[in-house]
Design an enzyme around this catalytic site. Sequence first.
Site, short mmCIF file in Angstrom:
data_model
loop_
_atom_site.label_atom_id
_atom_site.label_comp_id
_atom_site.label_asym_id
_atom_site.label_seq_id
_atom_site.Cartn_x
_atom_site.Cartn_y
_atom_site.Cartn_z
N HIS A 109 44.62 -4.28 31.18
CA HIS A 109 45.04 -4.10 29.76
C HIS A 109 46.66 -4.71 29.92
CE1 HIS A 109 42.10 -0.88 27.86
NE2 HIS A 109 41.60 -2.11 28.04
N CYS A 117 54.88 -15.25 27.27
CA CYS A 117 55.50 -16.54 26.30
C CYS A 117 54.44 -17.05 25.43
CB CYS A 117 56.11 -17.36 27.10
SG CYS A 117 56.85 -18.89 25.94
N CYS A 136 62.42 -17.70 26.82
CA CYS A 136 61.51 -17.57 27.87
C CYS A 136 62.00 -18.46 29.32
CB CYS A 136 59.99 -18.39 27.52
SG CYS A 136 58.77 -18.61 28.97
N GLY A 175 40.76 9.75 35.10
CA GLY A 175 41.67 9.90 33.87
C GLY A 175 41.61 9.02 32.96
N THR A 176 40.41 8.92 32.55
CA THR A 176 40.41 7.98 31.14
C THR A 176 39.21 8.72 29.94
OG1 THR A 176 39.68 5.75 30.30
CG2 THR A 176 38.59 6.56 32.31
N ASN A 201 38.11 13.67 36.10
CA ASN A 201 39.08 13.88 35.06
C ASN A 201 39.48 15.24 34.62
OD1 ASN A 201 40.04 11.99 32.89
ND2 ASN A 201 38.78 13.22 31.47
N ALA A 219 44.63 15.33 38.12
CA ALA A 219 44.32 14.20 39.01
C ALA A 219 45.19 14.26 40.15
CB ALA A 219 44.94 12.82 38.35
N1 APR Z 1 44.64 14.43 35.38
C1 APR Z 1 43.31 13.99 35.21
N2 APR Z 1 43.06 13.63 33.81
C2 APR Z 1 43.85 13.84 32.97
C3 APR Z 1 45.00 14.28 32.95
C4 APR Z 1 45.45 14.84 34.33
N3 APR Z 1 46.49 15.23 34.57
N4 APR Z 1 45.81 14.60 31.87
C5 APR Z 1 44.80 13.95 30.78
N5 APR Z 1 43.68 13.60 31.34
C6 APR Z 1 42.68 13.08 30.84
C7 APR Z 1 42.26 13.37 29.51
O1 APR Z 1 41.72 14.36 29.43
C8 APR Z 1 41.66 12.09 28.69
O2 APR Z 1 40.32 12.24 29.07
O3 APR Z 1 43.10 11.48 30.79
C9 APR Z 1 42.31 10.97 29.52
C10 APR Z 1 43.20 10.02 28.73
O4 APR Z 1 42.58 9.47 27.89
P1 APR Z 1 43.38 8.47 26.92
O5 APR Z 1 44.59 9.14 26.46
O6 APR Z 1 42.38 7.97 25.80
O7 APR Z 1 43.77 7.11 27.77
P2 APR Z 1 42.72 6.09 28.54
O8 APR Z 1 41.47 6.50 28.58
O9 APR Z 1 43.53 5.38 29.51
O10 APR Z 1 42.97 4.98 27.27
C11 APR Z 1 42.29 3.79 27.35
O11 APR Z 1 43.08 2.83 25.24
O12 APR Z 1 44.95 3.19 23.81
C12 APR Z 1 44.28 2.20 24.85
O13 APR Z 1 44.92 0.44 25.99
C13 APR Z 1 45.15 1.69 25.85
O14 APR Z 1 44.58 1.66 28.12
C14 APR Z 1 44.47 2.41 27.09
C15 APR Z 1 43.03 2.78 26.48
#
Ligand code: APR
Length: 234
Positions: A109, A117, A136, A175-176, A201, A219
């Site tokens: 991302h 640029c 640039c 963590g996503t 997660n 995490a």
């Molecule tokens: N440890 C582990 N996991 C965690 C923690 C922690 N301390 N804190 C939060 N989380 C988890 C949440 O439970 C959630 O499932 O991390 C996740 C974060 O999710 P999002 O906020 O949706 O972030 P992400 O998945 O990276 O978003 C994906 O969306 O907005 C776009 O481009 C942006 O790259 C980003 C993409």
Amino acid sequence: MNQIRNIVILTGAGVSAESGIDTFRDAGGLWEQHRVEDVATPEAFARDPELVLRFYDMRREAIQTKQPNAAHHALARLDAEWRGELLIVTQNVDDLHERAGATRVLHMHGEHLNAWCTACDERSPWTGPLLDRPACPECGVAALRPDVVWFGEMPYRMEEIFAALREADLFVSIGTSGAVYPAAGFVRNARELGAATLELNLEPSQGSSWFDESRHGPATEVVPAWVDELLTRK
Ligand code: APR
């Protein structure tokens, strides 16, 4: 988890949360304070470039005050010690994996600390603001934008990611939320391509049921524990 040689790790905002960087979708997260379509789309940039540039200037400044946490350090240790193939595919635009010492990192991302640029298509390292419309460094035209993939734009280096997924024995998502594609679909691709799948997660993500195994917790706790386990089994 026997016979693991090739690993693909997908990281998201949760890996940087304990470094003090807002996640996007949790309570109090970034998108609760801003409508995505106001700051993170090409249409928003065309409509109100100052709002978008100010928003990203603040984020760029903020990440430079943050430090990698135990999860970033554990992944950097895995990167240094793992003899097989390893690719950390991050959705994060911060540089905390690199500052912890990881080298096999791919930013699908984009990166806060790059400017792109739109005149000459070059990327330049960038730590300062873009709001004042600097020229640039490559072509001299004032057409720089954040090098961040917005909604509606194509993530970077997808061919490399799929090549790594094809070779992976293990896919780990850290963590996503599993809310944003194509990254949210990697677990299914990895499964279909024969990899074992593991989720680390804070809580079950939207795609949690696709993983062979899930471990829930912060995490900074679950990632170092998993890395220790993996490097001890080696
Ligand atoms: N440890 C582990 N996991 C965690 C923690 C922690 N301390 N804190 C939060 N989380 C988890 C949440 O439970 C959630 O499932 O991390 C996740 C974060 O999710 P999002 O906020 O949706 O972030 P992400 O998945 O990276 O978003 C994906 O969306 O907005 C776009 O481009 C942006 O790259 C980003 C993409």
